[in-house]
Design a protein around this motif. Sequence first.
Motif, short mmCIF file in Angstrom:
data_model
loop_
_atom_site.label_atom_id
_atom_site.label_comp_id
_atom_site.label_asym_id
_atom_site.label_seq_id
_atom_site.Cartn_x
_atom_site.Cartn_y
_atom_site.Cartn_z
N GLY A 34 -13.68 35.73 7.90
CA GLY A 34 -12.76 36.86 7.81
C GLY A 34 -12.23 37.33 9.16
O GLY A 34 -11.64 38.40 9.25
N HIS A 71 -11.87 31.64 6.05
CA HIS A 71 -10.88 32.59 5.54
C HIS A 71 -10.45 33.53 6.68
O HIS A 71 -10.52 34.76 6.59
CB HIS A 71 -11.42 33.40 4.35
N ALA A 72 -10.05 32.90 7.76
CA ALA A 72 -9.67 33.63 8.97
C ALA A 72 -8.16 33.49 9.21
O ALA A 72 -7.47 32.81 8.45
CB ALA A 72 -10.46 33.09 10.16
N ARG A 73 -7.67 34.14 10.25
CA ARG A 73 -6.24 34.06 10.53
C ARG A 73 -5.98 34.17 12.03
O ARG A 73 -6.79 34.74 12.77
CB ARG A 73 -5.48 35.18 9.79
N ALA A 74 -4.87 33.60 12.45
CA ALA A 74 -4.44 33.69 13.84
C ALA A 74 -3.05 34.31 13.85
O ALA A 74 -2.14 33.78 13.20
CB ALA A 74 -4.43 32.31 14.49
N LEU A 75 -2.92 35.42 14.56
CA LEU A 75 -1.65 36.16 14.55
C LEU A 75 -1.06 36.18 15.95
O LEU A 75 -1.74 36.50 16.92
CB LEU A 75 -1.90 37.61 14.10
N LEU A 122 -7.81 36.27 14.89
CA LEU A 122 -7.55 35.91 16.28
C LEU A 122 -6.15 36.36 16.62
O LEU A 122 -5.19 35.94 15.98
CB LEU A 122 -7.68 34.39 16.48
N LEU A 162 -9.79 27.96 10.18
CA LEU A 162 -9.11 29.12 9.61
C LEU A 162 -9.33 29.14 8.11
O LEU A 162 -9.54 30.21 7.51
CB LEU A 162 -7.61 29.08 9.92
N MET A 163 -9.29 27.95 7.48
CA MET A 163 -9.50 27.84 6.04
C MET A 163 -10.97 28.07 5.71
O MET A 163 -11.31 28.91 4.87
CB MET A 163 -9.00 26.46 5.60
#
Lengths: 357, 357
Positions: free
Chosen positions: B271, B295-299, B274, B291-292
Amino acid sequence: MAAEAIRWMMTGKGEPLVPVRFETPSPGQNEVVIEIAGCGVCHTDLGYYYDGVRTNHELPLTLGHEISGHVVDTGSNAMWWIDRAVIVPAVIPCGHCDACRRGKGTICANQKMPGNDIHGGFATHIVVPVQGLCEVDTHRLAAAGIELADLSVIADAVTTPYQAVVQAGISPGDLAIVNGVGGVGGYAAQIAAAFGAVVVAIDVNDDKLAAIGKQCAALTLNARKMNLRDLKMEILGFAKGRGLRESEWVILECSGTRVGQETAFGLLNRGATLCVVGFTMDKVEVRLSNLMAFHARALGNWGCPPELYPQALELVLNGRIKVTSFVEKHPLAEINHVFEAVHAGELKRRAVLVPTH
Amino acid sequence: MAAEAIRWMMTGKGEPLVPVRFETPSPGQNEVVIEIAGCGVCHTDLGYYYDGVRTNHELPLTLGHEISGHVVDTGSNAMWWIDRAVIVPAVIPCGHCDACRRGKGTICANQKMPGNDIHGGFATHIVVPVQGLCEVDTHRLAAAGIELADLSVIADAVTTPYQAVVQAGISPGDLAIVNGVGGVGGYAAQIAAAFGAVVVAIDVNDDKLAAIGKQCAALTLNARKMNLRDLKMEILGFAKGRGLRESEWVILECSGTRVGQETAFGLLNRGATLCVVGFTMDKVEVRLSNLMAFHARALGNWGCPPELYPQALELVLNGRIKVTSFVEKHPLAEINHVFEAVHAGELKRRAVLVPTH
C-alpha cells in the motif's frame, strides 16, 4: 459432511502434479466447503510451478486461485450460504484488521490466497473463509448461457483489470491502451471499453489482436512489427483522428514481461496513468523521472477487493464482458497436460480445469 | 514604463553567464512586469547549464524559475496587481485549455516556465502572464521576519513537494520517508510533518541530516552507512516502536539521483506511495511489478498548480515551514560564482540571487 475429495498437489518445481484423496474437514464457524465448478489456470500458477516463485504455504500445495463452485457445507456463522453458487475471491481479506476496516482489503496482512496461502482450486473441493464470497444468480447465469465454471476467471483474470480500471478512473472518451491482450489483457480491454474508453490493443500475436479487434479494440498494433517510437506516433495519429486527447492516456500493462513493461512505460505522456497489471520477476530499466516530467503515475493492484466482485460479475451477466469466448474447459484430471500446453503458449484461450464430481 | 533592466543570459552549456541590458517591454493585456526581489537557484537550472538538458526556448536564455518580486507595471486586464508583492509560479498554465478547465494546469500544453519557455528570474525584471500569480501579504511577511526574496523558493522548492504531499494524501499518523533532504527535500520533510506525518529523513550528508533532525525529522539515517535491507529494517523497527503502520509508507524521493531513486523504490511496502519529486536523466533498474505485488503506486508531479500556492505560503507565514534557515542570499552579480559553488556542493542552504535595484 465429510465428502471424499481429490486435490492435485504440487510437490516441487516442475514435478508432475499428483492427485491426493482427502476428506474435506468440517468447516470452522466462519468457513464454507465448496464443491468446485471450475478453476482457471493463471500465469501466477505457472510462475510457482515452472519458475520457482515461492508460495507462502510450503509444498506440497494445491495451486489455483480462480475458483467458482457451490457451497455444500458451512460453519455455524455461514449457514446463509448453503447451496449457493459463488465465486471465491483470489485474495480473501480477513475483514477485521486496520487495513480491512479502512477498505483496503488487498493489502490486508492476514489475507488468504488460495493456491498460495492455503490449498487452492485444482481440486474437487476447497474450504475457504466466508469473507468476501461473491454470490452468483444462477437464473440470470442460465439466461445468459454461461456455465458456472466459466465464471471462475472472474476471480482474477476479470477482477484484477477491473480494479485497475477503477483505480485509473477511466471514463467515457478516455484513450486506453492495453499492452498484452491474453488471458488478463483481453478482459482489461473489454472492461476499459465498458467504462467508455476507446481501446488500443498491443500484442505480439496477430490472432489475439484479431480476436480483440472484433470484440472491442478500435485499433490493434503488433509490437513485433514496430518500435516504440512508431507505436507512439501511430497511437497519437489515431487519437488526433478520433478527436481524443493527445495526453492523459491510460496504459494497462497486462503482458507481465520485461519488454512489455518497458514499452508500456515508454508510452507515458502528460498526465498519463500506467497500470501495472501483469507480473514478472524481471527488473526493467526505465527513466523513473518521466513520471515527474509528465506529471504521470504508475499504479499497481494486488487483485481486487471483494466489494468490487459483484460489479464485475454484473458486466459479465449483462453481456458487456464476454467470458465464454475467451475460455476453454478441460477435465481437471488433465492438469499436467494443460499446464504444459499453457506454458508452451499453445492455447489461445484461458484454460479452466473442471473436476468430475 | 520602460525601465532599464539587466538579465543574465546563458549562451551555451557551461559558458559564463553574461549580463545583458534590456528595456522591459510594455506588458500585454494579461501580463505584468515584475521587479524581482529574489530568484532561487535550482537543480534544474544546473541541469540546463552543466548537463546540457535542453531548454524549450532556444539559447541565449535567462534561466531561473523561483521568482518573487513586486509588480511595477501591468497590462489593461491586470491593473489590480499593480504594486503588489507576488510569487510567480514555476509553471504558469494558460488557464483556458481543456486540461486547465479540468483543473490540471501542470499538464497544460501551453504552459510557460520562466527560465525554460520564457526568459527567467536571474534578472532585475521579468514579464510574465498574470495567470496564477500568488499575492503575498507584506504586513504578515514583515511580522514573520521574512524577506520577500526568501519566498522565491516557494515557487518550486516548497510547492513541488507540497503538491507531492497533497497527491499522496498524507494525513496524521502516516509514516513519511524523505530521501534526500537538500534544497527540496528539506521542505518535503517539513510539509509532511505539517500534514501530521512522522518523518524519517535519509541522506548521505550528516550535516543535512542533523539540520532536518532539529527541524522535524523523528529519525535520520545516513544511506552511505547502511544498505537498503538495513535501512528498511531500521525504519520498520522505528515504526513498530512508535506504534505506526508497518505498511503504507509514503516515500518522497527528492535526491534526484539514480541511486536515490533505486533506494526509494526498494523501500516500497504494501500500500506504499512513492512520490517522484527529484529529477534525473538517468534510467534506473527496478522491479516495476513490485507496484502490483504490493498494491503500491508511484506518483510524479510537474511543479504544482497555482491554486495550491496560497496554502503553501500560509504554512510559511504561520511558521510551520521555515524558509529563512534553509536559504542563503547572494548578489545576482555573483551568479557565475554561485552556480559553481552550488554545482560543487559547497552550499548547505538553497542559494537565492538578489538583484540590486
